[in-house]
Design a protein around this motif. Sequence first.
Motif, PDB file in Angstrom:
ATOM      1  N   ASN A 117       0.815  -1.209   0.000  1.00 22.18           N
ATOM      2  CA  ASN A 117       0.000   0.000   0.000  1.00 22.18           C
ATOM      3  C   ASN A 117       0.850   1.262   0.000  1.00 22.18           C
ATOM      4  O   ASN A 117       1.740   1.419   0.842  1.00 22.18           O
ATOM      5  CB  ASN A 117      -0.904   0.029   1.236  1.00 22.18           C
ATOM      6  CG  ASN A 117      -1.833  -1.163   1.294  1.00 22.18           C
ATOM      7  OD1 ASN A 117      -2.325  -1.622   0.272  1.00 22.18           O
ATOM      8  ND2 ASN A 117      -2.076  -1.675   2.485  1.00 22.18           N
ATOM      9  N   LEU A 118       0.567   2.153  -0.938  1.00 18.91           N
ATOM     10  CA  LEU A 118       1.150   3.482  -0.932  1.00 18.91           C
ATOM     11  C   LEU A 118       0.080   4.418  -0.384  1.00 18.91           C
ATOM     12  O   LEU A 118      -0.981   4.588  -0.992  1.00 18.91           O
ATOM     13  CB  LEU A 118       1.566   3.901  -2.343  1.00 18.91           C
ATOM     14  CG  LEU A 118       2.340   5.209  -2.450  1.00 18.91           C
ATOM     15  CD1 LEU A 118       3.605   5.173  -1.599  1.00 18.91           C
ATOM     16  CD2 LEU A 118       2.708   5.499  -3.900  1.00 18.91           C
ATOM     17  N   VAL A 119       0.346   4.993   0.783  1.00 17.12           N
ATOM     18  CA  VAL A 119      -0.644   5.815   1.491  1.00 17.12           C
ATOM     19  C   VAL A 119      -0.226   7.274   1.382  1.00 17.12           C
ATOM     20  O   VAL A 119       0.864   7.645   1.811  1.00 17.12           O
ATOM     21  CB  VAL A 119      -0.725   5.396   2.975  1.00 17.12           C
ATOM     22  CG1 VAL A 119      -1.776   6.220   3.715  1.00 17.12           C
ATOM     23  CG2 VAL A 119      -1.020   3.905   3.097  1.00 17.12           C
ATOM     24  N   SER A 120      -1.084   8.104   0.809  1.00 12.78           N
ATOM     25  CA  SER A 120      -0.751   9.513   0.595  1.00 12.78           C
ATOM     26  C   SER A 120      -1.842  10.417   1.159  1.00 12.78           C
ATOM     27  O   SER A 120      -3.007  10.308   0.770  1.00 12.78           O
ATOM     28  CB  SER A 120      -0.580   9.801  -0.896  1.00 12.78           C
ATOM     29  OG  SER A 120      -0.407  11.187  -1.124  1.00 12.78           O
ATOM     30  N   VAL A 121      -1.471  11.333   2.050  1.00 14.98           N
ATOM     31  CA  VAL A 121      -2.456  12.222   2.675  1.00 14.98           C
ATOM     32  C   VAL A 121      -3.058  13.207   1.684  1.00 14.98           C
ATOM     33  O   VAL A 121      -4.152  13.723   1.897  1.00 14.98           O
ATOM     34  CB  VAL A 121      -1.833  12.996   3.863  1.00 14.98           C
ATOM     35  CG1 VAL A 121      -1.390  12.040   4.955  1.00 14.98           C
ATOM     36  CG2 VAL A 121      -0.687  13.880   3.414  1.00 14.98           C
ATOM     37  N   LYS A 122      -2.368  13.495   0.592  1.00 16.59           N
ATOM     38  CA  LYS A 122      -2.869  14.443  -0.414  1.00 16.59           C
ATOM     39  C   LYS A 122      -3.445  13.736  -1.636  1.00 16.59           C
ATOM     40  O   LYS A 122      -3.664  14.363  -2.676  1.00 16.59           O
ATOM     41  CB  LYS A 122      -1.743  15.385  -0.847  1.00 16.59           C
ATOM     42  CG  LYS A 122      -1.269  16.344   0.238  1.00 16.59           C
ATOM     43  CD  LYS A 122      -2.398  17.261   0.692  1.00 16.59           C
ATOM     44  CE  LYS A 122      -1.896  18.246   1.728  1.00 16.59           C
ATOM     45  NZ  LYS A 122      -2.984  19.123   2.220  1.00 16.59           N
ATOM     46  N   ALA A 123      -3.671  12.464  -1.530  1.00 16.30           N
ATOM     47  CA  ALA A 123      -4.329  11.676  -2.579  1.00 16.30           C
ATOM     48  C   ALA A 123      -3.417  11.485  -3.795  1.00 16.30           C
ATOM     49  O   ALA A 123      -2.200  11.705  -3.722  1.00 16.30           O
ATOM     50  CB  ALA A 123      -5.653  12.302  -2.991  1.00 16.30           C
ATOM     51  N   PHE A 124      -4.013  11.076  -4.916  1.00  9.68           N
ATOM     52  CA  PHE A 124      -3.258  10.717  -6.112  1.00  9.68           C
ATOM     53  C   PHE A 124      -3.891  11.350  -7.354  1.00  9.68           C
ATOM     54  O   PHE A 124      -5.103  11.562  -7.409  1.00  9.68           O
ATOM     55  CB  PHE A 124      -3.236   9.189  -6.296  1.00  9.68           C
ATOM     56  CG  PHE A 124      -2.627   8.457  -5.134  1.00  9.68           C
ATOM     57  CD1 PHE A 124      -1.270   8.188  -5.099  1.00  9.68           C
ATOM     58  CD2 PHE A 124      -3.410   8.047  -4.062  1.00  9.68           C
ATOM     59  CE1 PHE A 124      -0.707   7.519  -4.026  1.00  9.68           C
ATOM     60  CE2 PHE A 124      -2.866   7.374  -2.989  1.00  9.68           C
ATOM     61  CZ  PHE A 124      -1.507   7.116  -2.958  1.00  9.68           C
ATOM     62  N   ASN A 125      -3.043  11.616  -8.305  1.00 10.71           N
ATOM     63  CA  ASN A 125      -3.509  12.112  -9.599  1.00 10.71           C
ATOM     64  C   ASN A 125      -3.224  11.024 -10.633  1.00 10.71           C
ATOM     65  O   ASN A 125      -2.248  11.082 -11.376  1.00 10.71           O
ATOM     66  CB  ASN A 125      -2.792  13.411  -9.960  1.00 10.71           C
ATOM     67  CG  ASN A 125      -3.349  14.045 -11.218  1.00 10.71           C
ATOM     68  OD1 ASN A 125      -4.406  13.646 -11.713  1.00 10.71           O
ATOM     69  ND2 ASN A 125      -2.633  15.020 -11.758  1.00 10.71           N
ATOM     70  N   LEU A 126      -4.088  10.006 -10.636  1.00 12.17           N
ATOM     71  CA  LEU A 126      -3.906   8.851 -11.498  1.00 12.17           C
ATOM     72  C   LEU A 126      -5.134   8.676 -12.392  1.00 12.17           C
ATOM     73  O   LEU A 126      -6.265   8.906 -11.955  1.00 12.17           O
ATOM     74  CB  LEU A 126      -3.691   7.583 -10.670  1.00 12.17           C
ATOM     75  CG  LEU A 126      -2.445   7.552  -9.769  1.00 12.17           C
ATOM     76  CD1 LEU A 126      -2.479   6.331  -8.855  1.00 12.17           C
ATOM     77  CD2 LEU A 126      -1.173   7.566 -10.608  1.00 12.17           C
ATOM     78  N   GLU A 127      -4.892   8.241 -13.609  1.00 10.47           N
ATOM     79  CA  GLU A 127      -5.993   8.037 -14.555  1.00 10.47           C
ATOM     80  C   GLU A 127      -6.638   6.678 -14.311  1.00 10.47           C
ATOM     81  O   GLU A 127      -5.976   5.642 -14.343  1.00 10.47           O
ATOM     82  CB  GLU A 127      -5.448   8.105 -15.985  1.00 10.47           C
ATOM     83  CG  GLU A 127      -6.517   8.020 -17.057  1.00 10.47           C
ATOM     84  CD  GLU A 127      -5.910   8.073 -18.452  1.00 10.47           C
ATOM     85  OE1 GLU A 127      -5.822   7.003 -19.090  1.00 10.47           O
ATOM     86  OE2 GLU A 127      -5.504   9.182 -18.886  1.00 10.47           O
TER      87      GLU A 127
END
Length: 356
Positions: A117-127
């Motif tokens: 799991n890659l956990v990011s507090v600012k979310a992701f910009n993925l298509e």
Amino acid sequence: MNIKENLNPLSEPQREKAGSETYEDYAYQYHWALYRVLAEHEKCNEYAVFVELHEDVVIADSLNVEKANFEFNQIKTINKKLSTSSLTSLKNGRSIIGKLIESSLNKGFSDKISTLNLVSVKAFNLELKTEGLRLEKITISDLSTNQYNLLEEAIKKEISSTPLPSNLQFIIPDLSEKKFQNEIIAVISKLITSLFPGSNYNSVDIYRILIDEINHKGMVTYDFKKWDELLTKKALTSTTVTKVINAYTNIKDEAKIDCEFNNICSEIGLNSIQGKKLKRTFNRYRISRISNSSTIQIDTTRKIIELIENNISNGLENLDELIINVINTVPIKMKKQFNLEDDLKGAIICEYIMMN
């Protein structure tokens, strides 16, 4: 347990240990680790959480070395959404996503990793495959073909690994990046209210002890060959969390429990000596029930309560007869946990009182 069973399945050279030595920079990930396992505790699951062991946060789903599988989590508090570029750009020869994938490759425990799991507090910009869809958890199957190919090609160049691991996930955490301490205290309060309705507790003291424990364990930089040593010196376990919660929670008024027990003894016709003997077995079981979060104890509690409820649902109103029926229908394997019939009777009375 023989020597082979006690070997530590995570006994591999670690990629880096700098995080353990610079804790102040990683306050959020320590709190996220605690937040994550509190959710497991509410489900009465067994677990162990390790901070700074091969990955930022590793969670085992069992304390049994033969059954444990591992969830690897890399935590990012970067102040922007993570895009293809930020995920795959190299820094000191490695990218964010490359580090995560590499931590699971060609290791003795690789086949025991349930999720990466890659956990990011600012979310992701993925298509994603579905345009406009907003997900808290993005799996490989959610990515568009183009997005998948971009990530796969970058990883292939970086670490010669293709295809992308099927258990790779991108997660947006529920835990706030700013007020995470207060949120965890609130989660502890909600947890105890759920587990022990009507009890009195000190969620602040429980939080302080648990976060101190995970801080202390996270800063340990030694490696351990034995699984038991790893659990003792590097992990916050479900057993420890249970003991801390129980120590700071008045689960049910002691005077009320004594009164209910005495009423039951009278109802089933026990004299004073018989009642005292049964009280000893009752207390032994109750202490074990409170301090033990093992799957065996959880299964025992659930089965006894199920049998009690079945008898009541069938219209049984005589408590002595109910106890006898439960004794006679408890599975043989479970019955072997109790040396004497009185031990099992004490357990049944304990569960009957605690469920009321």
